[in-house]
Design a protein around this motif. Sequence first.
Motif, PDB file in Angstrom:
ATOM      1  N   ALA A 159      54.567  38.403  44.725  1.00 43.35           N
ATOM      2  CA  ALA A 159      55.345  38.342  43.486  1.00 43.35           C
ATOM      3  C   ALA A 159      54.840  37.218  42.588  1.00 43.35           C
ATOM      4  O   ALA A 159      54.736  37.382  41.360  1.00 43.35           O
ATOM      5  N   TYR A 160      54.520  36.067  43.166  1.00 41.96           N
ATOM      6  CA  TYR A 160      54.001  34.949  42.360  1.00 41.96           C
ATOM      7  C   TYR A 160      52.587  35.242  41.841  1.00 41.96           C
ATOM      8  O   TYR A 160      52.192  34.722  40.795  1.00 41.96           O
ATOM      9  N   THR A 161      51.841  36.071  42.577  1.00 42.60           N
ATOM     10  CA  THR A 161      50.526  36.471  42.082  1.00 42.60           C
ATOM     11  C   THR A 161      50.650  37.246  40.771  1.00 42.60           C
ATOM     12  O   THR A 161      49.785  37.153  39.896  1.00 42.60           O
ATOM     13  N   THR A 162      51.749  37.981  40.615  1.00 47.89           N
ATOM     14  CA  THR A 162      51.992  38.721  39.371  1.00 47.89           C
ATOM     15  C   THR A 162      52.114  37.761  38.190  1.00 47.89           C
ATOM     16  O   THR A 162      51.615  38.032  37.089  1.00 47.89           O
ATOM     17  N   ILE A 163      52.783  36.631  38.410  1.00 42.21           N
ATOM     18  CA  ILE A 163      52.892  35.623  37.354  1.00 42.21           C
ATOM     19  C   ILE A 163      51.519  35.019  37.066  1.00 42.21           C
ATOM     20  O   ILE A 163      51.157  34.778  35.908  1.00 42.21           O
ATOM     21  N   ASN A 183      48.449  36.212  37.292  1.00 45.38           N
ATOM     22  CA  ASN A 183      47.380  36.982  36.652  1.00 45.38           C
ATOM     23  C   ASN A 183      47.848  37.757  35.427  1.00 45.38           C
ATOM     24  O   ASN A 183      47.307  38.814  35.110  1.00 45.38           O
ATOM     25  N   GLY A 184      48.847  37.225  34.734  1.00 45.84           N
ATOM     26  CA  GLY A 184      49.250  37.816  33.472  1.00 45.84           C
ATOM     27  C   GLY A 184      50.186  38.995  33.564  1.00 45.84           C
ATOM     28  O   GLY A 184      50.258  39.799  32.625  1.00 45.84           O
ATOM     29  N   GLY A 185      50.919  39.106  34.685  1.00 45.68           N
ATOM     30  CA  GLY A 185      51.949  40.138  34.792  1.00 45.68           C
ATOM     31  C   GLY A 185      51.553  41.377  35.557  1.00 45.68           C
ATOM     32  O   GLY A 185      52.371  42.289  35.716  1.00 45.68           O
ATOM     33  N   ARG A 186      50.318  41.446  36.059  1.00 47.56           N
ATOM     34  CA  ARG A 186      49.902  42.608  36.837  1.00 47.56           C
ATOM     35  C   ARG A 186      50.212  42.374  38.318  1.00 47.56           C
ATOM     36  O   ARG A 186      49.816  41.369  38.893  1.00 47.56           O
ATOM     37  N   ARG A 187      50.901  43.351  38.930  1.00 48.51           N
ATOM     38  CA  ARG A 187      51.197  43.251  40.365  1.00 48.51           C
ATOM     39  C   ARG A 187      50.046  43.862  41.143  1.00 48.51           C
ATOM     40  O   ARG A 187      49.724  45.039  40.984  1.00 48.51           O
ATOM     41  N   LEU A 188      49.429  43.053  41.993  1.00 51.39           N
ATOM     42  CA  LEU A 188      48.296  43.503  42.791  1.00 51.39           C
ATOM     43  C   LEU A 188      48.742  43.728  44.233  1.00 51.39           C
ATOM     44  O   LEU A 188      49.425  42.882  44.806  1.00 51.39           O
ATOM     45  N   PRO A 189      48.373  44.842  44.831  1.00 51.20           N
ATOM     46  CA  PRO A 189      48.744  45.063  46.239  1.00 51.20           C
ATOM     47  C   PRO A 189      48.016  44.065  47.136  1.00 51.20           C
ATOM     48  O   PRO A 189      46.796  43.920  47.021  1.00 51.20           O
ATOM     49  N   PRO A 190      48.730  43.377  48.018  1.00 44.78           N
ATOM     50  CA  PRO A 190      48.057  42.431  48.913  1.00 44.78           C
ATOM     51  C   PRO A 190      47.072  43.165  49.818  1.00 44.78           C
ATOM     52  O   PRO A 190      47.346  44.275  50.289  1.00 44.78           O
ATOM     53  N   SER A 191      45.939  42.566  50.058  1.00 45.00           N
ATOM     54  CA  SER A 191      44.926  43.186  50.915  1.00 45.00           C
ATOM     55  C   SER A 191      44.504  42.218  52.005  1.00 45.00           C
ATOM     56  O   SER A 191      44.132  41.075  51.728  1.00 45.00           O
ATOM     57  N   LEU A 192      44.559  42.692  53.256  1.00 43.38           N
ATOM     58  CA  LEU A 192      44.062  41.899  54.373  1.00 43.38           C
ATOM     59  C   LEU A 192      42.564  42.096  54.567  1.00 43.38           C
ATOM     60  O   LEU A 192      41.929  41.337  55.301  1.00 43.38           O
ATOM     61  N   LEU A 193      42.002  43.111  53.932  1.00 43.34           N
ATOM     62  CA  LEU A 193      40.577  43.397  54.022  1.00 43.34           C
ATOM     63  C   LEU A 193      39.874  42.959  52.743  1.00 43.34           C
ATOM     64  O   LEU A 193      40.471  42.975  51.664  1.00 43.34           O
ATOM     65  N   LYS A 194      38.612  42.611  52.879  1.00 37.48           N
ATOM     66  CA  LYS A 194      37.828  42.215  51.709  1.00 37.48           C
ATOM     67  C   LYS A 194      37.643  43.412  50.785  1.00 37.48           C
ATOM     68  O   LYS A 194      37.329  44.519  51.238  1.00 37.48           O
ATOM     69  N   LEU A 195      37.844  43.194  49.511  1.00 32.16           N
ATOM     70  CA  LEU A 195      37.712  44.254  48.524  1.00 32.16           C
ATOM     71  C   LEU A 195      36.340  44.191  47.864  1.00 32.16           C
ATOM     72  O   LEU A 195      35.794  43.104  47.631  1.00 32.16           O
ATOM     73  N   SER A 196      35.803  45.367  47.548  1.00 33.35           N
ATOM     74  CA  SER A 196      34.511  45.415  46.873  1.00 33.35           C
ATOM     75  C   SER A 196      34.650  45.185  45.378  1.00 33.35           C
ATOM     76  O   SER A 196      33.697  44.778  44.710  1.00 33.35           O
ATOM     77  N   GLU A 197      35.846  45.446  44.839  1.00 30.06           N
ATOM     78  CA  GLU A 197      36.106  45.205  43.425  1.00 30.06           C
ATOM     79  C   GLU A 197      37.588  44.929  43.229  1.00 30.06           C
ATOM     80  O   GLU A 197      38.422  45.307  44.046  1.00 30.06           O
TER      81      GLU A 197
END
Length: 575
Positions: free
Chosen positions: A431-435, A437-451
């Motif tokens: 929820a704090y990550t949404t604040i 990065n400018g209001g976008r909610r990002l799904p938490p990832s336990l795996l490394k993302l390519s993008e």
Amino acid sequence: MKADVREAVTSRRPPPMQPLGSGRYVFILVLVVLALGLLMGRIVDLHVIDRSFLQGQGDARTLRVEPISAHRGMITDRHGEPLAISTPVVSLWANPQELPPDNIQRLMLTRALGLDLDDFNARVERFSEREFMYLRRQMTPRAAQQVLDLDLPGVYSQNEYKRYYPAGEVTAQLLGVTNVDDQGQEGLELAYHSYLAGTPGQRRVLKDRKGRLVRDLHLLREAKPGGDLVLAIDQRLQYMAYRELKAAVAEHDADGGTLVMMDARTGEVLAMANQPSYNPNDRTGLDPRGLRNQAIVDVFEPGSVMKPLSMSAALESGEFEPDTVVDTSPGWMRLDNRFTIRDFRNYGDLTLAGILEKSSNIGMTRIALELGATTVVDKYQELGLGQALGTGFPGEASGSLPAPVYWSDSQRATLAYGYGLSVSALQLASAYTTIANGGRRLPPSLLKLSESPEGIPAIAPEVANDLLRMLEQVVQPGTGARRAMVPGYRVAGKTGTVRKTSSEGYQEDAYRSVFAGIAPVSDPRIVTVVMIDHPRGDEYYGGAVAAPVFSRVAGSALRLLDVPPDQHESALTAP
């Protein structure tokens, strides 16, 4: 005279043989012919009619199909550093029916295995009707060879793999463990077992009547190793976060704690530490509490760290601005004729930023009662609270939000300042990550993302920016969160101090200390949530217990990530 001698000799000669009767001769001849016929028929039966069956029976006693263990995939951090690897080991087994009865030989065997002779004999007796029993699992090849060099009948070996975790207790709850058969039992080892496990192979071998290998004939199916799993965590940050969390729990004689650090730009989990923990390489005497990944599977009432999130609903409503003044006098208010809400003291008139800085329950209550009945809860749901985050981690908690029915004024008030709901540490960080990065909610990832993911709009961008500036004012010299400051960097965040509950209600002397922070404010890179469970002693407030952990962890993380310091005078000093 000659005639007499001739007559005497003639009288001593045996009588001439009489020819066999024709019936007896025929009977014997028939018997011989029948015997020869039966013998020839049996030969034909064995070599022609039952050839395939008998050959199969012979092969079954000499040919064997043996499994070939598949190498389990490796788990690494985002930089390729190994976190879980499989090492070759040897398991020894025996055919109880072939073991030597001599106690001298058995004594040699048990000493090499580190077993008690009497216990071993009793076990052999229990398995006496079987042809298989394990002697010892997962030995090092060198130790197993010392046993095999005794050359005792009935003792055999098989090659296997054993899981080893280089980081030990630092990543224990996140990675989980495998059992003795190399099957995932907890954590990511369980969640991704089918991907990590691979496919065992088979080979055909020739063995003698004692089960000893004579020749390796051919490969039936190759073993396919499991896939490698690359996590989002940074092992450097993980070690540092675990060290600081463990030190804080020990310093405050707390029951435990958890820490989650997320990448503000991608939603990747860079560190996830828990206390208590355990050593997955040696599980003797472990504390069962240490098995739980509290950051994902446990929930708690978050308290005042929810105030910025509920305030986002107020700012989006259009009824409030950051400089709107709210009267919090006289520092308490009674709702529903039974529920009294109090501030630490009477703060008088406060702006919305002042409400966050002073952590005013009265201020948040007045705001919540001005909004629609479900406005705050609707915002919580948009931020992913009360629902699973979709990490795939076994036992992931969804938390809880009140059902959308009629709520009293006291229920609406307590929801606004963090009571009456439950969240996990990962949900709070998300929820704090949404604040950040400018209001976008990002799904938490336990795996490394390519993008980087697109994200879902959950807070208006201008509101998110306002909240970030307001939270920066919370972490300044002279405030209750001043100990969260990081030298050289601008920091935003919010403290929380929550009473723990029991079957009899809220406890008087048991708290959870919480801090949620973002750094640096100029260009957010990390979001970190710290929760210390039941700190004992004079200090138990979030600003005194959890905030210093954030400061040390965030400061080290920003330097490890090569984030340049802020060029802002308020960031150049620390309390």
